[in-house]
Write a protein that holds these residues in place. Structure first.
Motif, PDB file in Angstrom:
ATOM      1  N   LYS A 287      24.197  36.871  40.326  1.00  0.00           N
ATOM      2  CA  LYS A 287      22.846  36.660  39.347  1.00  0.00           C
ATOM      3  C   LYS A 287      22.945  35.306  38.283  1.00  0.00           C
ATOM      4  CE  LYS A 287      20.695  40.988  38.911  1.00  0.00           C
ATOM      5  NZ  LYS A 287      20.988  42.327  38.742  1.00  0.00           N
ATOM      6  N   LYS A 288      24.147  35.169  37.524  1.00  0.00           N
ATOM      7  CA  LYS A 288      24.473  34.782  36.576  1.00  0.00           C
ATOM      8  C   LYS A 288      24.024  33.290  37.286  1.00  0.00           C
ATOM      9  CE  LYS A 288      28.058  33.924  33.417  1.00  0.00           C
ATOM     10  NZ  LYS A 288      29.557  34.132  32.583  1.00  0.00           N
ATOM     11  N   VAL A 289      24.425  32.851  38.481  1.00  0.00           N
ATOM     12  CA  VAL A 289      24.045  31.522  38.799  1.00  0.00           C
ATOM     13  C   VAL A 289      23.242  31.386  38.722  1.00  0.00           C
ATOM     14  CG1 VAL A 289      24.811  29.879  40.232  1.00  0.00           C
ATOM     15  CG2 VAL A 289      26.930  31.313  39.795  1.00  0.00           C
ATOM     16  N   LEU A 290      22.556  32.174  39.698  1.00  0.00           N
ATOM     17  CA  LEU A 290      20.496  32.002  39.603  1.00  0.00           C
ATOM     18  C   LEU A 290      20.334  32.546  38.646  1.00  0.00           C
ATOM     19  CD1 LEU A 290      20.009  33.942  42.495  1.00  0.00           C
ATOM     20  CD2 LEU A 290      19.913  31.953  42.759  1.00  0.00           C
ATOM     21  N   ASP A 291      20.622  32.569  37.178  1.00  0.00           N
ATOM     22  CA  ASP A 291      19.894  32.706  36.043  1.00  0.00           C
ATOM     23  C   ASP A 291      19.846  31.843  35.532  1.00  0.00           C
ATOM     24  OD1 ASP A 291      18.762  34.619  33.802  1.00  0.00           O
ATOM     25  OD2 ASP A 291      20.453  33.814  32.240  1.00  0.00           O
ATOM     26  N   HIS A 292      20.835  30.145  36.223  1.00  0.00           N
ATOM     27  CA  HIS A 292      20.572  29.112  35.157  1.00  0.00           C
ATOM     28  C   HIS A 292      19.439  28.114  35.246  1.00  0.00           C
ATOM     29  CE1 HIS A 292      24.815  29.573  34.485  1.00  0.00           C
ATOM     30  NE2 HIS A 292      24.465  29.199  32.773  1.00  0.00           N
ATOM     31  N   PHE A 293      18.338  28.920  36.680  1.00  0.00           N
ATOM     32  CA  PHE A 293      17.636  27.656  37.886  1.00  0.00           C
ATOM     33  C   PHE A 293      17.000  28.460  36.894  1.00  0.00           C
ATOM     34  CE2 PHE A 293      21.473  26.913  39.475  1.00  0.00           C
ATOM     35  CZ  PHE A 293      21.595  24.769  39.414  1.00  0.00           C
ATOM     36  N   PRO A 294      15.172  27.723  37.842  1.00  0.00           N
ATOM     37  CA  PRO A 294      13.588  28.954  37.428  1.00  0.00           C
ATOM     38  C   PRO A 294      13.624  29.795  38.129  1.00  0.00           C
ATOM     39  CG  PRO A 294      13.642  26.165  37.702  1.00  0.00           C
ATOM     40  CD  PRO A 294      14.640  26.281  37.958  1.00  0.00           C
ATOM     41  N   SER A 295      13.137  30.431  37.824  1.00  0.00           N
ATOM     42  CA  SER A 295      12.863  32.733  38.399  1.00  0.00           C
ATOM     43  C   SER A 295      11.554  32.741  37.722  1.00  0.00           C
ATOM     44  CB  SER A 295      13.801  32.789  37.897  1.00  0.00           C
ATOM     45  OG  SER A 295      14.135  33.783  38.964  1.00  0.00           O
ATOM     46  N   THR A 296      11.054  34.100  39.097  1.00  0.00           N
ATOM     47  CA  THR A 296      10.619  35.265  38.322  1.00  0.00           C
ATOM     48  C   THR A 296      11.061  36.363  38.041  1.00  0.00           C
ATOM     49  OG1 THR A 296       9.859  35.808  40.583  1.00  0.00           O
ATOM     50  CG2 THR A 296       8.579  33.693  39.888  1.00  0.00           C
ATOM     51  N   ASN A 297      10.026  37.604  37.664  1.00  0.00           N
ATOM     52  CA  ASN A 297      10.222  38.763  37.744  1.00  0.00           C
ATOM     53  C   ASN A 297      10.477  38.830  39.791  1.00  0.00           C
ATOM     54  OD1 ASN A 297       9.859  39.381  34.916  1.00  0.00           O
ATOM     55  ND2 ASN A 297       7.595  39.711  35.991  1.00  0.00           N
ATOM     56  N   GLU A 298      10.211  38.857  40.474  1.00  0.00           N
ATOM     57  CA  GLU A 298      10.330  38.844  42.068  1.00  0.00           C
ATOM     58  C   GLU A 298      11.520  38.544  42.499  1.00  0.00           C
ATOM     59  OE1 GLU A 298       6.024  39.719  41.281  1.00  0.00           O
ATOM     60  OE2 GLU A 298       7.612  37.694  40.711  1.00  0.00           O
ATOM     61  N   TYR A 299      11.488  37.060  42.101  1.00  0.00           N
ATOM     62  CA  TYR A 299      13.146  36.540  41.951  1.00  0.00           C
ATOM     63  C   TYR A 299      14.183  36.943  41.708  1.00  0.00           C
ATOM     64  CZ  TYR A 299      11.432  32.206  44.033  1.00  0.00           C
ATOM     65  OH  TYR A 299      10.727  31.329  45.254  1.00  0.00           O
TER      66      TYR A 299
END
Length: 328
Positions: A287-299
């Motif tokens: 999740k830390k890596v993904l947090d650097h990229f665009p996201s939504t609550n659902e993602y």
């Protein structure tokens, strides 16, 4: 369909807008059904009809938006140039400064996950971060819905242009890693429309509306697969930080697939392999890596479920080479 053809045969250049709407619906319906050749044919017919009527600006505003969105969907899926300008709402309310600042901060964090001299990434991802924030539970109720609608069009057009223009070609340095970086950027660009359509699906789901956006991802998933498979096996995939945008793209791809989707096993196995190559050992690191990229609550909510599926579920039988042995 026969009524449309008969009407076009007698209307000449004075085509009723109801017929233009009908052709747009045909293109939209074919894209939902995954019949992309037919969808492309209907969009091309739509362009010819509209040009013969004097251009898209002569249509009612809502019809402009309908035909343009349909055309952008097909362009995004098939890597075709956008054929109509964005029909923007004018005189929209300003977005809150805190919202704009947050999107820019997040965008610069994303840029840092790419090779040096990739400033063009900012102009793309800031739109996606704005879209992700604007559709979040925190900001959705405060946004001018006309401004949000403009954001959807701008974001999707931006992702279409990025796939076609390949702006990274002029910035990545020559050398042994040039091909690796180019592949990463192509995979990343293919995943951008998946993210945009994901935000639409998330809002629709939250509001209890019908979801029709999933099939647009099929050609994009095929492009990601072809890019990775054409490299001659995972040993030739991008390495190090260049894998992080690939991870984000594959995450969007997995999330776009329902559990019974034929694409999900391949997407999951590819994501599993990237996680292994990045030596990610826990869901928090994931999740830390993904947090650097665009996201939504659902993602963000989906990350836990997808991690469990990766670590507790088996890999697809059709791709046994993509194992997850180091994490089991």
């Amino acid at each position: 369909m026969r009524i449309i053809k008969d009407t076009l045969g007698v209307a000449g250049n004075d085509v009723p807008q109801s017929i233009i709407f009908a052709v747009s619906l045909l293109a939209f319906g074919c894209s939902i059904d995954g019949d992309w050749d037919q969808a492309r044919g209907h969009v091309e017919a739509l362009q010819r009809i509209i040009d013969s009527c004097g251009g898209v600006h002569t249509l009612d505003f809502e019809l402009q938006r309908t035909v343009t969105w349909t055309a952008y969907r097909v362009s995004a899926a098939l890597r075709l140039p956008p054929i109509f300008p964005i029909p923007r709402f004018l005189n929209v309310g300003p977005s809150p400064l805190a919202f704009l600042d947050d999107a820019q901060i997040r965008a610069w964090r994303t840029v840092k996950r790419f090779p040096k001299d990739s400033s063009f990434v900012f102009d793309i991802v800031v739109r996606l971060h704005q879209l992700g924030l604007a559709t979040s539970a925190e900001w959705y109720g405060e946004m001018d819905q006309r401004a949000l609608s403009n954001m959807y069009f701008e974001a999707l057009e931006c992702t279409v242009v990025a796939q076609l223009d390949e702006p990274w070609s002029a910035t990545i340095a020559a050398g042994a890693q040039r091909q690796e970086a180019a592949t990463m950027f192509k995979i990343w660009a293919a995943g951008l429309p998946v993210f945009v359509c994901g935000t639409i699906r998330h809002v629709r789901s939250r509001l209890g509306m019908i979801i029709v956006e999933r099939r647009i991802c099929d050609p994009l998933l095929a492009r990601v697969r072809d890019l990775l498979d054409s490299l001659g096996g995972y040993h030739a995939w991008p390495r190090g930080k260049n894998l992080e945008p690939v991870l984000a793209t594959l995450f969007y791809c997995v999330e776009s697939c329902e559990s019974i989707d034929a694409w999900r096993p391949w997407c999951m196995d590819a994501l599993r392999k990237v996680v292994e190559m990045l030596k990610i050992k826990s869901v928090d690191e994931f999740k830390k890596v993904l947090d650097h990229f665009p996201s939504t609550n659902e993602y963000r909510n989906a990350a836990d479920e997808i991690w469990r599926e990766m670590t507790q579920g088996g890999s697809a039988a059709s791709t046994p080479s993509l194992t997850f042995s180091t994490l089991q």
